[in-house]
Design a protein around this motif. Structure first.
Motif, PDB file in Angstrom:
ATOM      1  N   PRO A   8       0.618  -1.157   0.186  1.00  0.00           N
ATOM      2  CA  PRO A   8      -0.235  -0.089  -0.163  1.00  0.00           C
ATOM      3  C   PRO A   8       0.987   0.985  -0.092  1.00  0.00           C
ATOM      4  O   PRO A   8       1.982   1.831   0.319  1.00  0.00           O
ATOM      5  N   THR A   9       0.580   2.153  -0.809  1.00  0.00           N
ATOM      6  CA  THR A   9       1.089   3.316  -0.754  1.00  0.00           C
ATOM      7  C   THR A   9       0.264   4.244  -0.411  1.00  0.00           C
ATOM      8  O   THR A   9      -1.005   4.471  -0.787  1.00  0.00           O
ATOM      9  N   ASP A  10       0.899   5.729   0.930  1.00  0.00           N
ATOM     10  CA  ASP A  10       0.220   6.993   0.924  1.00  0.00           C
ATOM     11  C   ASP A  10       0.767   8.128   0.570  1.00  0.00           C
ATOM     12  O   ASP A  10       1.263   8.672   0.285  1.00  0.00           O
ATOM     13  N   GLY A  11       2.347   7.495  -0.326  1.00  0.00           N
ATOM     14  CA  GLY A  11       3.085   8.846  -1.005  1.00  0.00           C
ATOM     15  C   GLY A  11       3.836   9.671  -0.189  1.00  0.00           C
ATOM     16  O   GLY A  11       5.192  10.149  -0.558  1.00  0.00           O
ATOM     17  N   ARG A  68      -1.875   8.958  -9.439  1.00  0.00           N
ATOM     18  CA  ARG A  68      -0.334   9.350  -8.966  1.00  0.00           C
ATOM     19  C   ARG A  68       0.904   9.139  -8.070  1.00  0.00           C
ATOM     20  O   ARG A  68       1.602   8.069  -8.389  1.00  0.00           O
ATOM     21  N   ARG A  69      -0.066   8.283  -7.035  1.00  0.00           N
ATOM     22  CA  ARG A  69       1.135   7.962  -5.680  1.00  0.00           C
ATOM     23  C   ARG A  69       1.240   6.366  -6.387  1.00  0.00           C
ATOM     24  O   ARG A  69       2.377   5.780  -6.543  1.00  0.00           O
ATOM     25  N   ILE A  70       0.181   5.931  -7.125  1.00  0.00           N
ATOM     26  CA  ILE A  70      -0.116   4.144  -7.627  1.00  0.00           C
ATOM     27  C   ILE A  70       1.232   4.075  -8.230  1.00  0.00           C
ATOM     28  O   ILE A  70       1.564   3.372  -8.812  1.00  0.00           O
ATOM     29  N   GLN A  71       1.559   5.278  -9.318  1.00  0.00           N
ATOM     30  CA  GLN A  71       1.551   5.338 -10.637  1.00  0.00           C
ATOM     31  C   GLN A  71       3.549   5.789 -10.386  1.00  0.00           C
ATOM     32  O   GLN A  71       3.876   4.958 -10.950  1.00  0.00           O
ATOM     33  N   ASP A  72       3.347   6.180  -9.623  1.00  0.00           N
ATOM     34  CA  ASP A  72       5.136   6.361  -8.748  1.00  0.00           C
ATOM     35  C   ASP A  72       5.556   5.048  -8.765  1.00  0.00           C
ATOM     36  O   ASP A  72       5.795   4.305  -8.577  1.00  0.00           O
ATOM     37  N   VAL A  73       4.589   4.031  -8.126  1.00  0.00           N
ATOM     38  CA  VAL A  73       4.955   2.230  -7.717  1.00  0.00           C
ATOM     39  C   VAL A  73       5.141   2.068  -8.782  1.00  0.00           C
ATOM     40  O   VAL A  73       6.485   1.458  -8.959  1.00  0.00           O
ATOM     41  N   ARG A  74       4.222   2.316  -9.566  1.00  0.00           N
ATOM     42  CA  ARG A  74       4.305   1.823 -11.106  1.00  0.00           C
ATOM     43  C   ARG A  74       4.991   1.412 -11.650  1.00  0.00           C
ATOM     44  O   ARG A  74       6.507   0.719 -12.370  1.00  0.00           O
ATOM     45  N   GLU A  75       5.810   2.862 -11.605  1.00  0.00           N
ATOM     46  CA  GLU A  75       6.716   3.050 -12.218  1.00  0.00           C
ATOM     47  C   GLU A  75       8.845   3.008 -12.058  1.00  0.00           C
ATOM     48  O   GLU A  75       9.356   2.390 -12.528  1.00  0.00           O
ATOM     49  N   ALA A  76       8.469   3.036 -10.914  1.00  0.00           N
ATOM     50  CA  ALA A  76       9.608   2.328 -10.282  1.00  0.00           C
ATOM     51  C   ALA A  76      10.061   1.025 -10.112  1.00  0.00           C
ATOM     52  O   ALA A  76      10.905   0.559 -10.540  1.00  0.00           O
ATOM     53  N   ALA A  77       8.309  -0.025  -9.955  1.00  0.00           N
ATOM     54  CA  ALA A  77       9.074  -1.294 -10.021  1.00  0.00           C
ATOM     55  C   ALA A  77       9.101  -1.440 -11.637  1.00  0.00           C
ATOM     56  O   ALA A  77      10.143  -2.147 -11.497  1.00  0.00           O
ATOM     57  N   ALA A  79      10.742  -0.431 -13.390  1.00  0.00           N
ATOM     58  CA  ALA A  79      12.626   0.151 -14.380  1.00  0.00           C
ATOM     59  C   ALA A  79      13.099  -0.986 -13.174  1.00  0.00           C
ATOM     60  O   ALA A  79      14.164  -0.859 -14.100  1.00  0.00           O
ATOM     61  N   GLN A  80      12.750  -2.024 -12.171  1.00  0.00           N
ATOM     62  CA  GLN A  80      13.403  -2.966 -11.986  1.00  0.00           C
ATOM     63  C   GLN A  80      13.042  -3.664 -12.321  1.00  0.00           C
ATOM     64  O   GLN A  80      12.693  -4.412 -12.244  1.00  0.00           O
ATOM     65  N   GLY A  81      12.357  -4.044 -13.824  1.00  0.00           N
ATOM     66  CA  GLY A  81      11.689  -5.191 -14.202  1.00  0.00           C
ATOM     67  C   GLY A  81      10.355  -6.329 -13.181  1.00  0.00           C
ATOM     68  O   GLY A  81      10.478  -7.076 -14.108  1.00  0.00           O
ATOM     69  N   VAL A  82       9.635  -5.673 -12.718  1.00  0.00           N
ATOM     70  CA  VAL A  82       8.715  -5.736 -12.629  1.00  0.00           C
ATOM     71  C   VAL A  82       7.798  -5.897 -12.259  1.00  0.00           C
ATOM     72  O   VAL A  82       7.314  -4.513 -12.243  1.00  0.00           O
ATOM     73  N   ASP A  83       6.712  -6.526 -12.750  1.00  0.00           N
ATOM     74  CA  ASP A  83       5.710  -6.539 -13.147  1.00  0.00           C
ATOM     75  C   ASP A  83       4.834  -5.150 -11.769  1.00  0.00           C
ATOM     76  O   ASP A  83       4.741  -6.026 -10.592  1.00  0.00           O
ATOM     77  N   CYS A  84       3.628  -4.683 -11.706  1.00  0.00           N
ATOM     78  CA  CYS A  84       3.192  -4.455 -10.831  1.00  0.00           C
ATOM     79  C   CYS A  84       1.563  -3.208 -11.753  1.00  0.00           C
ATOM     80  O   CYS A  84       2.063  -3.186 -12.165  1.00  0.00           O
ATOM     81  N   GLU A  85       0.561  -4.623 -10.921  1.00  0.00           N
ATOM     82  CA  GLU A  85      -0.445  -4.175 -10.841  1.00  0.00           C
ATOM     83  C   GLU A  85      -1.496  -2.850 -10.288  1.00  0.00           C
ATOM     84  O   GLU A  85      -0.887  -3.697  -9.133  1.00  0.00           O
ATOM     85  N   ALA A  86      -1.611  -1.915 -10.063  1.00  0.00           N
ATOM     86  CA  ALA A  86      -2.180  -0.987  -9.216  1.00  0.00           C
ATOM     87  C   ALA A  86      -3.649   0.032  -9.408  1.00  0.00           C
ATOM     88  O   ALA A  86      -4.321  -0.718 -10.243  1.00  0.00           O
ATOM     89  N   HIS A  87      -4.666  -0.450  -8.089  1.00  0.00           N
ATOM     90  CA  HIS A  87      -5.461   0.088  -8.085  1.00  0.00           C
ATOM     91  C   HIS A  87      -6.227   1.303  -6.800  1.00  0.00           C
ATOM     92  O   HIS A  87      -4.445   1.598  -5.544  1.00  0.00           O
ATOM     93  N   THR A  88      -7.014   2.011  -7.402  1.00  0.00           N
ATOM     94  CA  THR A  88      -7.083   2.774  -5.873  1.00  0.00           C
ATOM     95  C   THR A  88      -8.298   2.789  -5.487  1.00  0.00           C
ATOM     96  O   THR A  88      -9.249   2.141  -6.734  1.00  0.00           O
TER      97      THR A  88
END
Length: 144
Positions: A8-11, A68-77, A79-88
């Motif tokens: 989970p992320t709160d930014g 924006r918060r989940i997009q930041d996580v998605r982009e970071a993942a 960038a490391q070659g990790v699949d990331c599914e994001a939801h609000t």
């Protein structure tokens, strides 16, 4: 070991540490990463005409912030070659939404941040992480 990891992320800066840990864990285990940002519901009151922000404007702002918060996580993942599914998700109690989402996605571990509060401060302020730890049947990795 773990194949589906929810972070989970709160930014916040402290959450950024948990996100980094979750990404590194997912990469090392070749696991799928999920992220969630919980939006606040509109604070309806008995005097709804007195609300400083119209409901639609509030909802749109909450969605922009959470997206924006989940997009930041998605982009970071990514960038490391990790699949990331994001939801609000909108919820009155973030800890409940986190646990429910983890179950819905079939996650086998949660990675969360802790502010490290102790004693009376922790009791008075509470913590979403503490509530997840108390109620989750899924293992929780706490990052400080």
């Amino acid at each position: 070991m773990f194949q589906r990891i929810l972070v989970p992320t709160d930014g916040s800066d402290i959450t950024a540490k948990a996100v980094d840990t979750a990404i590194r864990l997912a990469k090392s285990l070749n696991a799928r990463l999920y992220t969630i940002s919980v939006k606040e519901p509109f604070p309806y009151s008995a005097i709804s005409e007195m609300q400083p922000t119209p409901p639609q404007e509030f909802f749109e702002a909450q969605e922009r912030i959470a997206a924006r918060r989940i997009q930041d996580v998605r982009e970071a993942a990514e960038a490391q070659g990790v699949d990331c599914e994001a939801h609000t998700i909108e919820a009155l109690h973030p800890w409940e939404a986190i646990i429910e989402h983890a179950q819905r996605m079939g996650c086998d571990v949660l990675v969360m941040a802790s502010h490290g509060r102790r004693g009376v401060t922790a009791l008075l302020l509470g913590s979403e992480t503490q509530k997840v730890l108390t109620h989750s049947k899924i293992p929780v990795l706490v990052v400080r």
